[in-house]
Write a protein that holds these residues in place. Structure first.
Motif, PDB file in Angstrom:
ATOM      1  N   VAL A  38     -10.735 -13.422   7.530  1.00 42.85           N
ATOM      2  CA  VAL A  38     -10.846 -12.944   6.075  1.00 42.85           C
ATOM      3  C   VAL A  38     -11.578 -11.468   6.555  1.00 42.85           C
ATOM      4  N   TYR A  39     -12.418 -11.269   7.487  1.00 40.26           N
ATOM      5  CA  TYR A  39     -12.913 -10.023   8.046  1.00 40.26           C
ATOM      6  C   TYR A  39     -11.998  -9.309   8.389  1.00 40.26           C
ATOM      7  N   ARG A  42      -9.675  -7.991   5.882  1.00 39.64           N
ATOM      8  CA  ARG A  42     -10.081  -6.702   4.933  1.00 39.64           C
ATOM      9  C   ARG A  42     -10.419  -5.596   5.577  1.00 39.64           C
ATOM     10  N   ARG A  45      -6.929  -3.832   6.111  1.00 30.19           N
ATOM     11  CA  ARG A  45      -6.564  -2.976   4.975  1.00 30.19           C
ATOM     12  C   ARG A  45      -7.218  -1.771   4.820  1.00 30.19           C
ATOM     13  N   GLU A  46      -8.558  -1.941   5.032  1.00 31.86           N
ATOM     14  CA  GLU A  46      -9.594  -0.621   5.088  1.00 31.86           C
ATOM     15  C   GLU A  46      -9.080   0.635   5.785  1.00 31.86           C
ATOM     16  N   SER A  85     -17.335  -1.175   1.216  1.00 36.67           N
ATOM     17  CA  SER A  85     -16.588  -1.017   2.596  1.00 36.67           C
ATOM     18  C   SER A  85     -17.061  -1.574   3.610  1.00 36.67           C
ATOM     19  N   LEU A  86     -16.157  -2.412   4.208  1.00 38.83           N
ATOM     20  CA  LEU A  86     -16.652  -3.256   5.505  1.00 38.83           C
ATOM     21  C   LEU A  86     -16.587  -2.312   6.539  1.00 38.83           C
ATOM     22  N   ILE A  99     -18.160  -8.424   2.297  1.00 36.33           N
ATOM     23  CA  ILE A  99     -17.634  -9.685   1.991  1.00 36.33           C
ATOM     24  C   ILE A  99     -18.284 -10.864   1.610  1.00 36.33           C
ATOM     25  N   ASP A 102     -18.793 -10.142  -2.154  1.00 36.11           N
ATOM     26  CA  ASP A 102     -17.583 -10.188  -2.708  1.00 36.11           C
ATOM     27  C   ASP A 102     -17.657  -8.782  -3.438  1.00 36.11           C
ATOM     28  N   PHE A 105     -13.543  -2.984  -2.414  1.00 37.77           N
ATOM     29  CA  PHE A 105     -13.437  -1.598  -1.609  1.00 37.77           C
ATOM     30  C   PHE A 105     -12.958  -0.676  -2.332  1.00 37.77           C
ATOM     31  N   GLU A 106     -11.922  -0.952  -3.318  1.00 37.59           N
ATOM     32  CA  GLU A 106     -10.966   0.032  -4.149  1.00 37.59           C
ATOM     33  C   GLU A 106     -11.819   0.969  -4.928  1.00 37.59           C
TER      34      GLU A 106
END
Length: 182
Positions: A38-39, A42, A45-46, A85-86, A99, A102, A105-106
């Motif tokens: 999951v991390y 993410r 993607r970022e 943002s992660l 995360i 929840d 990011f967008e």
């Protein structure tokens, strides 16, 4: 909130740090974040969107300034959409794990917009100039500009804001505001 001095243009000095991904992975280790699927998904993607938008230097600079400031003063935990943002969390720009909560990011970087993301960081009023001075020393005065926001109130809004500040009953403020002709 402080809209800190932001360097204009590319990262100039000193040599560019490790990759943003390497910095994030080092941050994950320091924070004790287990980079499960999951991390990792993410983060990938970022980082992909940050690279596509050519924002990498922006994150290097913000992370540098926050790390410098945290060694010297109390720095706010950052707030607003940057908490989604992660990358910001792993670089310790923010203190919120998106995360875990929840967060989206967008809201921070929208794929359809090209403006730089807004990272709201609070520095102490009496130490803010130290942050500005650091940025100018490190990145050069000719590559730095101050940003600010000016809010303009219309007459009726001023009456409402002043009434709230001075704890004047709303009905009195409403009556006065209604007597103003635009």
């Amino acid at each position: 909130a402080c809209r800190a001095v932001l360097p204009v243009g590319r990262l100039l000095a000193p040599a560019r740090p490790a990759t943003l991904e390497a910095m994030c992975l080092a941050g994950a280790k320091k924070l004790g974040v287990k980079m499960d699927k999951v991390y990792k998904a993410r983060l990938d993607r970022e980082l992909k969107l940050i690279k596509e938008k050519n924002f990498e230097d922006y994150f290097f600079i913000i992370a540098d300034v926050v790390q410098w400031a945290r060694k010297r003063m109390v720095v706010g935990p950052a707030r607003g959409s940057s908490c989604g943002s992660l990358v910001c969390y792993l670089l310790q720009i923010t203190t919120v794990d998106p995360i875990k909560y929840d967060l989206v990011f967008e809201r921070f970087i929208d794929v359809n917009r090209n403006d730089l993301p807004d990272v709201d960081i609070d520095f102490s009023d009496n130490r803010r100039q130290d942050v500005f001075d650091y940025i100018v020393r490190k990145y050069g005065g000719d590559h730095v500009a101050r940003l600010g926001t000016v809010a303009m109130f219309k007459p009726k809004s001023v009456i409402q804001a002043a009434g709230t500040a001075f704890q004047i009953p709303h009905w009195k403020c409403d009556a006065l505001a209604d007597s103003i002709i635009d």
